[in-house]
Write a protein that holds these residues in place. Structure first.
Motif, PDB file in Angstrom:
ATOM      1  N   SER A   1       0.824  -1.023  -0.115  1.00 15.25           N
ATOM      2  CA  SER A   1      -0.065  -0.046   0.009  1.00 15.25           C
ATOM      3  C   SER A   1       1.019   1.139   0.132  1.00 15.25           C
ATOM      4  O   SER A   1       1.876   1.188   0.736  1.00 15.25           O
ATOM      5  CB  SER A   1      -0.899   0.088   1.387  1.00 15.25           C
ATOM      6  N   GLN A   2       0.376   2.005  -0.868  1.00 14.76           N
ATOM      7  CA  GLN A   2       1.206   3.299  -0.796  1.00 14.76           C
ATOM      8  C   GLN A   2       0.651   4.695   0.164  1.00 14.76           C
ATOM      9  O   GLN A   2       0.990   5.609   0.201  1.00 14.76           O
ATOM     10  CB  GLN A   2       1.198   4.144  -2.233  1.00 14.76           C
ATOM     11  N   ARG A   3      -0.637   4.068   0.733  1.00 13.33           N
ATOM     12  CA  ARG A   3      -1.434   5.168   1.465  1.00 13.33           C
ATOM     13  C   ARG A   3      -0.583   5.574   2.698  1.00 13.33           C
ATOM     14  O   ARG A   3       0.110   4.754   3.372  1.00 13.33           O
ATOM     15  CB  ARG A   3      -2.733   4.305   1.979  1.00 13.33           C
ATOM     16  N   GLN A   4      -0.409   7.050   2.936  1.00 12.21           N
ATOM     17  CA  GLN A   4       0.312   7.445   4.096  1.00 12.21           C
ATOM     18  C   GLN A   4      -0.095   6.834   5.410  1.00 12.21           C
ATOM     19  O   GLN A   4       0.551   6.545   6.307  1.00 12.21           O
ATOM     20  CB  GLN A   4       0.188   9.204   4.116  1.00 12.21           C
ATOM     21  N   ALA A   5      -1.462   6.626   5.566  1.00 14.99           N
ATOM     22  CA  ALA A   5      -2.058   5.726   6.760  1.00 14.99           C
ATOM     23  C   ALA A   5      -2.411   4.357   6.613  1.00 14.99           C
ATOM     24  O   ALA A   5      -3.093   3.761   7.442  1.00 14.99           O
ATOM     25  CB  ALA A   5      -3.389   6.619   7.143  1.00 14.99           C
ATOM     26  N   SER A   6      -1.432   3.796   5.803  1.00 16.60           N
ATOM     27  CA  SER A   6      -1.225   2.543   5.440  1.00 16.60           C
ATOM     28  C   SER A   6      -1.225   1.713   6.704  1.00 16.60           C
ATOM     29  O   SER A   6      -0.388   1.653   7.475  1.00 16.60           O
ATOM     30  CB  SER A   6      -0.475   1.888   4.450  1.00 16.60           C
ATOM     31  N   THR A   7      -2.363   0.396   7.111  1.00 15.81           N
ATOM     32  CA  THR A   7      -2.306  -0.244   8.179  1.00 15.81           C
ATOM     33  C   THR A   7      -1.148  -1.465   7.904  1.00 15.81           C
ATOM     34  O   THR A   7      -0.653  -1.948   8.815  1.00 15.81           O
ATOM     35  CB  THR A   7      -3.822  -1.084   8.296  1.00 15.81           C
ATOM     36  N   SER A   8      -1.234  -1.733   6.612  1.00 15.87           N
ATOM     37  CA  SER A   8      -0.001  -2.615   6.304  1.00 15.87           C
ATOM     38  C   SER A   8       1.296  -2.065   6.677  1.00 15.87           C
ATOM     39  O   SER A   8       2.069  -2.939   7.317  1.00 15.87           O
ATOM     40  CB  SER A   8      -0.080  -2.963   4.814  1.00 15.87           C
ATOM     41  N   ARG A   9       1.494  -0.919   6.167  1.00 20.95           N
ATOM     42  CA  ARG A   9       2.772  -0.560   6.784  1.00 20.95           C
ATOM     43  C   ARG A   9       2.866  -0.135   8.223  1.00 20.95           C
ATOM     44  O   ARG A   9       4.143  -0.140   8.669  1.00 20.95           O
ATOM     45  CB  ARG A   9       2.996   1.066   6.230  1.00 20.95           C
ATOM     46  N   ARG A  10       1.801   0.201   8.804  1.00 18.64           N
ATOM     47  CA  ARG A  10       1.878   0.321  10.555  1.00 18.64           C
ATOM     48  C   ARG A  10       2.316  -1.042  11.114  1.00 18.64           C
ATOM     49  O   ARG A  10       2.712  -1.198  11.979  1.00 18.64           O
ATOM     50  CB  ARG A  10       0.269   0.610  10.954  1.00 18.64           C
TER      51      ARG A  10
ATOM     52  N   GLU B   1       5.797  -1.654  10.728  1.00 18.59           N
ATOM     53  CA  GLU B   1       6.691  -0.351  11.577  1.00 18.59           C
ATOM     54  C   GLU B   1       6.462  -1.130  13.114  1.00 18.59           C
ATOM     55  O   GLU B   1       7.796  -1.153  13.776  1.00 18.59           O
ATOM     56  CB  GLU B   1       5.843   0.807  11.583  1.00 18.59           C
ATOM     57  N   ALA B   2       5.326  -1.778  13.421  1.00 20.36           N
ATOM     58  CA  ALA B   2       5.374  -2.454  14.563  1.00 20.36           C
ATOM     59  C   ALA B   2       6.219  -3.594  14.720  1.00 20.36           C
ATOM     60  O   ALA B   2       6.978  -3.875  15.634  1.00 20.36           O
ATOM     61  CB  ALA B   2       4.154  -2.859  15.094  1.00 20.36           C
ATOM     62  N   LEU B   3       6.346  -4.282  13.846  1.00 19.97           N
ATOM     63  CA  LEU B   3       7.552  -5.353  13.454  1.00 19.97           C
ATOM     64  C   LEU B   3       9.014  -4.965  13.836  1.00 19.97           C
ATOM     65  O   LEU B   3       9.721  -5.487  14.599  1.00 19.97           O
ATOM     66  CB  LEU B   3       7.398  -6.167  12.250  1.00 19.97           C
ATOM     67  N   GLN B   4       9.138  -3.764  13.314  1.00 21.97           N
ATOM     68  CA  GLN B   4      10.291  -3.111  13.354  1.00 21.97           C
ATOM     69  C   GLN B   4      10.907  -2.985  14.766  1.00 21.97           C
ATOM     70  O   GLN B   4      11.831  -3.093  15.233  1.00 21.97           O
ATOM     71  CB  GLN B   4      10.576  -1.819  12.623  1.00 21.97           C
ATOM     72  N   LEU B   5       9.878  -2.364  15.663  1.00 26.65           N
ATOM     73  CA  LEU B   5      10.047  -2.204  17.001  1.00 26.65           C
ATOM     74  C   LEU B   5       9.995  -3.467  17.672  1.00 26.65           C
ATOM     75  O   LEU B   5      10.506  -3.218  18.930  1.00 26.65           O
ATOM     76  CB  LEU B   5       8.749  -1.340  17.446  1.00 26.65           C
ATOM     77  N   ALA B   6       9.570  -4.408  17.303  1.00 24.76           N
ATOM     78  CA  ALA B   6       9.448  -5.912  18.038  1.00 24.76           C
ATOM     79  C   ALA B   6      10.641  -6.680  17.688  1.00 24.76           C
ATOM     80  O   ALA B   6      10.586  -7.705  18.355  1.00 24.76           O
ATOM     81  CB  ALA B   6       7.988  -6.461  17.924  1.00 24.76           C
TER      82      ALA B   6
END
Ligand SMILES: Cc1cc2nc3c(=O)[nH]c(=O)nc-3n(C[C@H](O)[C@H](O)[C@H](O)COP(=O)(O)O)c2cc1C
Length: 182
Positions: free
Chosen positions: A14-23, A26-31
Motif C-alpha cells: 500500500s502506498q497510502r500514508q496511513a496504511s495499516t499494512s505499513r503500520r 513498523e510495529a514489527l520493526q519495533l518488536a
C-alpha cells in the motif's frame, strides 16, 4: 545456539500514508528480537511501469537500487492489502521487475497481514511469489487485523501484540526457517 544477525527487507503493498499494512511493518520493526533488523522499502512507489524492453543494460537506476536491497536481505516480509480481489497494481509492478532477475529465487519470505479480510490477495500473492521461486515460510505467517479500526484502537492492538510477544515470535520462527535453509 548462537544465531548470526539477520537483516530483513519489508515490502508494503500500500502506498497510502496511513496504511495499516505499513503500520504493521513498523510495529514489527519495533518488536525485533536482538539480532534481527528490518528495513522498510520506500522505493515501490517510485518504480516506473515494468517493460521488458527496459531490462538488462537499460534497467532504471531505481530498479537496480530496489533489486540490490532485495539481494542483500536474508529474507523478505510482505504486507499487502487486497484491491478488487487481487494484488494492488503498484505492488505487482514491483514484483514484475524482479521476475527475470536472480535476486529472488529461494529467498525466504513471510507474510504480515493487517486485515481479517484479504484471503484472495494472500492466495494470489502465494501463487505469484512461488512462481517466482521465493520460499514462503508459512510457519512465520502473521495476521493482525488492525485494518478498519480507529487510529487509537490500532495503536492499542499493535502495542498489545508487541508486549505479548506475538510479533517477535513470528520473527523468531522466520529466523529459524532462514537459519535452517542456510
Ligand atoms: C481500490 C481498493 C479496492 C479494495 N478492494 C478490496 C477487496 O477486494 N477486498 C477487500 O477485502 N478489501 C478491499 N479493499 C480494502 C483494503 O484492502 C483495506 O482497506 C486495506 O486494509 C487497505 O490497506 P492499507 O491500510 O495498508 O492501505 C479495497 C481498497 C481499495 C482502496
Amino acid at each position: 545456539m548462537i544465531q548470526r544477525p539477520i537483516s530483513l527487507y519489508a515490502l508494503c503493498g500500500s502506498q497510502r500514508q496511513a496504511s495499516t499494512s505499513r503500520r504493521l511493518l513498523e510495529a514489527l520493526q519495533l518488536a525485533c528480537p536482538e539480532g534481527i533488523t528490518i528495513a522498510i522499502c520506500d522505493l515501490i512507489g517510485d518504480l516506473p511501469i515494468f517493460n521488458p524492453d527496459n531490462e538488462g543494460e537499460r534497467t532504471p537506476a531505481v530498479v537496480e537500487r530496489f533489486a540490490a536491497e532485495i539481494r542483500k536481505a536474508d529474507g523478505l516480509i510482505v504486507s499487502c492489502p487486497e484491491y478488487a480481489h487481487g494484488i494492488p497494481g503498484g505492488f505487482k509492478n514491483a514484483l514484475d521487475w524482479l521476475v527475470s532477475r536472480d535476486e529472488v529465487p529461494f529467498k525466504p519470505l513471510m507474510f504480515a497481514h493487517a486485515s481479517h479480510r484479504g484471503d484472495l490477495v494472500l492466495a494470489q500473492l502465494t501463487d505469484v511469489l512461488q512462481t517466482m521461486s521465493l520460499h514462503i515460510v508459512e510457519d512465520a505467517f502473521l495476521r493482525l487485523p488492525v485494518a478498519g479500526k480507529s487510529d487509537k484502537a490500532q495503536a492499542a492492538m499493535l502495542l498489545e501484540a508487541r508486549e505479548s510477544g506475538l510479533l517477535s515470535a513470528s520473527l523468531n520462527r522466520f529466523r529459524r526457517a532462514i537459519a535452517a535453509g542456510a
